[in-house]
Structure formats: C-alpha cells, structure tokens
Design a protein around this motif. Structure first.
Motif, mmCIF file in Angstrom:
data_model
loop_
_atom_site.group_PDB
_atom_site.id
_atom_site.type_symbol
_atom_site.label_atom_id
_atom_site.label_comp_id
_atom_site.label_asym_id
_atom_site.label_seq_id
_atom_site.Cartn_x
_atom_site.Cartn_y
_atom_site.Cartn_z
ATOM 1 N N GLY A 42 0.802 -1.215 0.000
ATOM 2 C CA GLY A 42 0.000 0.000 0.000
ATOM 3 C C GLY A 42 0.834 1.262 0.000
ATOM 4 O O GLY A 42 0.290 2.371 0.052
ATOM 5 N N GLY A 43 2.175 1.108 -0.043
ATOM 6 C CA GLY A 43 3.039 2.279 -0.090
ATOM 7 C C GLY A 43 3.193 2.985 1.240
ATOM 8 O O GLY A 43 3.579 4.151 1.295
ATOM 9 N N THR A 44 2.913 2.274 2.359
ATOM 10 C CA THR A 44 3.001 2.866 3.692
ATOM 11 C C THR A 44 4.163 2.249 4.454
ATOM 12 O O THR A 44 4.435 1.053 4.319
ATOM 13 C CB THR A 44 1.702 2.626 4.485
ATOM 14 O OG1 THR A 44 0.597 3.168 3.757
ATOM 15 C CG2 THR A 44 1.764 3.290 5.851
ATOM 16 N N SER A 45 4.868 3.050 5.232
ATOM 17 C CA SER A 45 5.973 2.529 6.033
ATOM 18 C C SER A 45 5.988 3.183 7.404
ATOM 19 O O SER A 45 5.563 4.328 7.567
ATOM 20 C CB SER A 45 7.315 2.778 5.333
ATOM 21 O OG SER A 45 7.554 4.169 5.210
ATOM 22 N N ILE A 46 6.470 2.418 8.401
ATOM 23 C CA ILE A 46 6.567 2.912 9.771
ATOM 24 C C ILE A 46 8.023 2.821 10.209
ATOM 25 O O ILE A 46 8.678 1.800 10.006
ATOM 26 C CB ILE A 46 5.693 2.079 10.731
ATOM 27 C CG1 ILE A 46 4.218 2.187 10.344
ATOM 28 C CG2 ILE A 46 5.885 2.538 12.172
ATOM 29 C CD1 ILE A 46 3.319 1.309 11.191
ATOM 30 N N THR A 47 8.516 3.891 10.789
ATOM 31 C CA THR A 47 9.856 3.879 11.363
ATOM 32 C C THR A 47 9.762 4.309 12.824
ATOM 33 O O THR A 47 8.810 4.988 13.222
ATOM 34 C CB THR A 47 10.810 4.825 10.617
ATOM 35 O OG1 THR A 47 10.293 6.168 10.699
ATOM 36 C CG2 THR A 47 10.936 4.424 9.157
ATOM 37 N N ALA A 48 10.751 3.890 13.619
ATOM 38 C CA ALA A 48 10.793 4.274 15.024
ATOM 39 C C ALA A 48 12.232 4.557 15.410
ATOM 40 O O ALA A 48 13.154 3.838 14.996
ATOM 41 C CB ALA A 48 10.213 3.163 15.893
ATOM 42 N N SER A 56 4.992 -8.187 27.789
ATOM 43 C CA SER A 56 4.276 -8.475 26.542
ATOM 44 C C SER A 56 3.926 -7.200 25.771
ATOM 45 O O SER A 56 3.176 -7.251 24.801
ATOM 46 C CB SER A 56 2.992 -9.258 26.843
ATOM 47 O OG SER A 56 2.108 -8.474 27.631
ATOM 48 N N ASP A 57 4.474 -6.065 26.196
ATOM 49 C CA ASP A 57 4.231 -4.802 25.505
ATOM 50 C C ASP A 57 5.448 -4.407 24.669
ATOM 51 O O ASP A 57 6.600 -4.592 25.096
ATOM 52 C CB ASP A 57 3.932 -3.673 26.500
ATOM 53 C CG ASP A 57 2.616 -3.869 27.235
ATOM 54 O OD1 ASP A 57 1.838 -4.757 26.820
ATOM 55 O OD2 ASP A 57 2.374 -3.157 28.214
ATOM 56 N N VAL A 58 5.181 -3.871 23.479
ATOM 57 C CA VAL A 58 6.246 -3.352 22.624
ATOM 58 C C VAL A 58 6.018 -1.855 22.466
ATOM 59 O O VAL A 58 4.937 -1.430 22.042
ATOM 60 C CB VAL A 58 6.252 -4.037 21.243
ATOM 61 C CG1 VAL A 58 7.296 -3.400 20.331
ATOM 62 C CG2 VAL A 58 6.522 -5.530 21.385
ATOM 63 N N ILE A 59 7.012 -1.058 22.819
ATOM 64 C CA ILE A 59 6.869 0.390 22.834
ATOM 65 C C ILE A 59 7.710 0.984 21.705
ATOM 66 O O ILE A 59 8.927 0.798 21.656
ATOM 67 C CB ILE A 59 7.318 0.975 24.184
ATOM 68 C CG1 ILE A 59 6.538 0.301 25.322
ATOM 69 C CG2 ILE A 59 7.113 2.487 24.217
ATOM 70 C CD1 ILE A 59 7.230 0.351 26.657
ATOM 71 N N LEU A 60 7.020 1.659 20.781
ATOM 72 C CA LEU A 60 7.691 2.325 19.668
ATOM 73 C C LEU A 60 7.849 3.806 20.018
ATOM 74 O O LEU A 60 6.853 4.501 20.227
ATOM 75 C CB LEU A 60 6.869 2.175 18.384
ATOM 76 C CG LEU A 60 6.465 0.746 17.993
ATOM 77 C CD1 LEU A 60 5.595 0.780 16.733
ATOM 78 C CD2 LEU A 60 7.679 -0.131 17.785
ATOM 79 N N LYS A 61 9.084 4.276 20.074
ATOM 80 C CA LYS A 61 9.328 5.670 20.417
ATOM 81 C C LYS A 61 9.826 6.428 19.192
ATOM 82 O O LYS A 61 10.594 5.899 18.395
ATOM 83 C CB LYS A 61 10.348 5.757 21.550
ATOM 84 C CG LYS A 61 9.828 5.175 22.863
ATOM 85 C CD LYS A 61 10.764 5.463 24.015
ATOM 86 C CE LYS A 61 10.159 4.993 25.338
ATOM 87 N NZ LYS A 61 11.045 5.297 26.489
ATOM 88 N N GLY A 62 9.364 7.681 19.059
ATOM 89 C CA GLY A 62 9.734 8.475 17.895
ATOM 90 C C GLY A 62 9.200 7.861 16.618
ATOM 91 O O GLY A 62 9.891 7.788 15.600
ATOM 92 N N LEU A 63 7.959 7.452 16.665
ATOM 93 C CA LEU A 63 7.351 6.753 15.525
ATOM 94 C C LEU A 63 6.957 7.736 14.425
ATOM 95 O O LEU A 63 6.447 8.816 14.693
ATOM 96 C CB LEU A 63 6.125 5.977 16.005
ATOM 97 C CG LEU A 63 5.359 5.153 14.974
ATOM 98 C CD1 LEU A 63 4.819 3.881 15.619
ATOM 99 C CD2 LEU A 63 4.182 5.955 14.402
ATOM 100 N N LYS A 64 7.200 7.314 13.179
ATOM 101 C CA LYS A 64 6.799 8.117 12.011
ATOM 102 C C LYS A 64 6.098 7.220 11.013
ATOM 103 O O LYS A 64 6.606 6.159 10.646
ATOM 104 C CB LYS A 64 8.008 8.789 11.358
ATOM 105 C CG LYS A 64 8.684 9.841 12.235
ATOM 106 C CD LYS A 64 9.842 10.485 11.507
ATOM 107 C CE LYS A 64 10.504 11.557 12.372
ATOM 108 N NZ LYS A 64 11.106 10.986 13.598
ATOM 109 N N LEU A 65 4.904 7.650 10.587
ATOM 110 C CA LEU A 65 4.116 6.908 9.607
ATOM 111 C C LEU A 65 4.118 7.687 8.306
ATOM 112 O O LEU A 65 3.635 8.812 8.245
ATOM 113 C CB LEU A 65 2.675 6.727 10.102
ATOM 114 C CG LEU A 65 1.693 6.072 9.146
ATOM 115 C CD1 LEU A 65 2.076 4.629 8.867
ATOM 116 C CD2 LEU A 65 0.268 6.126 9.712
ATOM 117 N N GLY A 66 4.685 7.105 7.252
ATOM 118 C CA GLY A 66 4.797 7.803 5.978
ATOM 119 C C GLY A 66 4.123 7.055 4.852
ATOM 120 O O GLY A 66 3.949 5.833 4.909
#
Length: 398
Positions: A42-48, A56-66
């Motif tokens: 879909g042409g979408t990417s996530i960076t952290a 059991s939790d995963v924490i994404l810091k400084g997340l960017k959705l492009g």
C-alpha cells in the motif's frame, strides 16, 4: 492460521509465553519489520527511533508513519505508541491485543480538529506477507474512534459521536466478514458564505444534518467474491441512500496487483506517461471482475418535495407543477439514452415516485455473473442491450 480462535486458545498462548521465560522474549524489531512488510504493497511505512520491550508490551518511540508520494509530504509523527499484549505464534506471526493511539488535537489558522478514544484491538500481523491466501493479510478485530469535533472560528461545523469497524473470519478460514457503523454524524452548513449556496441549503432544509452510516459484507478470498450487503447513509428529514452489490474475481492476487499499480502511480505523480500506463494497467485488472448483482435504493424523508418546490420556484412554478414537468421530461431524456423497453419501466417508476415520494430502487440481477468488459462493451456499442444483459429493473415505492 490461528487468528480468531477461541478465547481459551488465546489465553493458553499467553500463559505459554509467560512460562517460557526469556528464551522466547519478544523481538520488537522483527514485529515492526513484519508490520512494514504487510503495509508495503500500500506504499506505507513505519519507522521508530527506538523500540523497547516490556513484558508483553512493545513500545515504539519516535514513531513516524509515511506514505510514498511527493517529497513535500511530511510523515505523521507520534512521540510514543505502545502495542499491548503482544504474543508471537509458531509460524512467526504476531497477535496484538490492543493499540491505543493518542488523542488528536490539531489547530490550523481558524480551524480545529479533535479526535478521541482511537484504538485497534485483536491485531494479527502475518509472519510472511508473501504467503498464500489469508495467511498473508493483516487483520484487526475492532477499529474504534470516539468523538470527532471540527470547529471553525470557534463554531462547531462537524461532529461524530463514534465509529466502529469489526472484522471476523469464518470457521473454515475462507471468508472475511466486516461491519462498520458511524453514529451521531452532525454537520452545520449555516456557516457557508456563498449567498447562492446558502439560499439553496436553506430551501432544501440542509442547514443542519444529523445522521448515521452503516456497512456490512463479506469476502471469499479464494473465489474472489465480495458481497457488500449494506452500505447506507441515513440523514433525518432527508432520506436514506443504500447501496448493495456483489462481484466475483476480486481475488487476493488481483488486490495485490492493484496495490502495486497504485504504488507506481504514487511514486511518479508528475510523470504523465507513467500515470497513463498505470491507469490502463489498472483498467485491465478491473476487467478480471464480474458483476453478480447490485442495488441502489433511496428512501425519502422529505428532501424530494423540498427539491421540487425549490426547483419550481426558480421556474416560476410551484412544486406540484415542477413534478409534472419532470414527469414529462423523463421520457425525452430516456429516448436519447436508447434503453429500449426499459424506458417505459423507468418512466412509470419516476411518475409513481414523484406522485408519492417513498422509495426509488434500481437493481441489477443477471442470470449469471457478467464480466465487466462485456458491460463496458455493451455501453459503448449497444446501450439498449444493457437492461437485458444485467437484468436491470427500476421500481418505486416497493
């Protein structure tokens, strides 16, 4: 695939993760990699900037959705996002119990946009986005939005109470079901500044709108049959517009090919040749689908009479006279469309509806699924054959 098993199985899986200890600690980088693999078509990417695992939790810091597109477009940035209750399955897939998004509160010049209570629950991330069938798809059990409020100059112009979307999987894992509701939709059109538009809105009784939206359907992934049972918009004192249709040929392979073409179009927005080529390719892909049936229905709640009154006033007549004028014009317009015997049926339905506005229905029910290329060819070469080809019917007040 283990998505949407019983609660007992999910609890057992969670317990297993708890007892296996550090040897099976979550890999946050792998989870993000697989989420991106699912989004890639879909042409979408996530960076952290960083990824932390806390039980059991995963924490994404400084997340960017492009999203792929012009370089000027800025990615959506979130300071922190927690994926709660994450567990990894034997096949490398992941199950996320809940993802809560921060409140959105944006102000630009004189406008504000606010959204509360945004979350996803029961998210399934495939272990291999290139796997066969449903195993390659990302799912969620529920997507939720709480109140949405839009104001201009401090005045409310649009609001929504709640939106909920759910997805499910049949026991044999061959069919995806989906439902969606949007409630408490309110719009204030009294703030429209254009005098002519303001006059029209007032005459049609559209100064304030209050309504709901609903959608439900299913998708048989292997056969490619998608069935939209109901897609409706219902506004008080206006009416309810409902759409239902069923198509075959909408396979997972076709979906991925269409997504790839969409990506190519996004990647070269200024390249006219590339856009035309991708558009033709997309048209070719659509030709793989066939129409099973379709229906459009409008149930009046007062807008028809107000519309005739307003149109009549502009012609120096009342609504009843305008209705008679419309009834006289319809046969002339239909004659130009070359619809054959359907002309009389449409004229009769329009006459009945104008005399007593209750409901108007247009339905297509061919004896067998009709390939879209056949319909397109008939529309260009022999439009009078379309009614019999797709089993077209027009009725009123049924």
């Amino acid at each position: 695939m283990t998505l949407y098993r019983s609660t007992r199985i999910l609890l057992a899986g969670a317990a297993l993760c708890a007892f296996t200890g550090p040897a099976l600690a979550l890999d946050g980088q792998d989870l993000l990699k697989k989420i991106n693999a699912s989004f890639a078509t879909g042409g979408t990417s996530i960076t952290a900037d960083s990824i932390e695992v806390d039980g059991s939790d995963v924490i994404l810091k400084g997340l960017k959705l492009g999203v792929e597109g012009p370089a000027a477009e800025k990615p959506l940035a979130l300071e922190e996002l927690t994926l709660q209750g994450v567990s990894e399955e034997d096949d490398g897939s992941y199950y996320i119990e809940r993802v809560e998004f921060p409140e959105v509160n944006v102000t630009e010049e004189k406008s504000t946009f606010k959204v509360q209570d945004l979350y996803l629950s029961g998210v399934y991330v495939p272990g291999d986005a290139n796997a066969e069938g449903i195993d390659s798809l990302m799912f969620y059990e529920e997507a939720h939005s709480g109140p949405v409020d839009v104001t201009v100059d401090g005045k409310p112009v649009f609001s929504m109470a709640e939106a909920v979307g759910t997805m499910g999987l049949s026991e044999d894992e061959s069919t995806i079901t989906f439902e969606g509701t949007v409630t408490g939709v309110k719009a204030d059109l009294s703030t429209v500044e254009d005098p002519k538009a303001k006059e029209t809105i007032a005459a049609l009784g559209l100064t304030s709108l209050d309504g709901n939206m609903n959608m439900s359907g299913s998708w048989e992934v292997e056969s490619g049959t998608i069935d939209i049972e109901d897609y409706s918009i219902d506004f008080a004192n206006v009416g309810k517009l409902s759409l239902a249709f069923s198509m075959s040929g909408y396979t997972l392979d076709l979906v991925k090919q269409m997504q790839e073409q969409a990506r190519m179009m996004q990647a070269q927005p200024q390249n006219e040749q590339a856009q035309q080529a991708a558009g033709l390719a997309m048209l070719g892909l659509v030709q793989q689908m066939s129409l099973v049936d379709a229906q459009i229905r409008f149930e009046d709640a007062g807008i028809t009479k107000r519309g005739l009154d307003y149109a009549g006033k502009s012609q120096g007549a009342d609504g009843a006279t305008m209705g008679q004028m419309v009834k006289g014009m319809v046969p002339l317009l239909l004659a130009q469309a070359k619809l054959g015997a359907l002309q009389n049926e449409v004229s009769a339905a329009v006459n009945a509806y104008i005399d007593d506005p209750k409901a108007l229905t247009i339905a297509a029910a061919p004896a067998n699924p009709i390939a879209f290329p056949m319909i397109m060819g008939a529309a260009m070469g022999a439009p009078e054959t379309i009614p019999s080809l797709i089993g077209l019917k027009v009725t009123a007040n049924d």
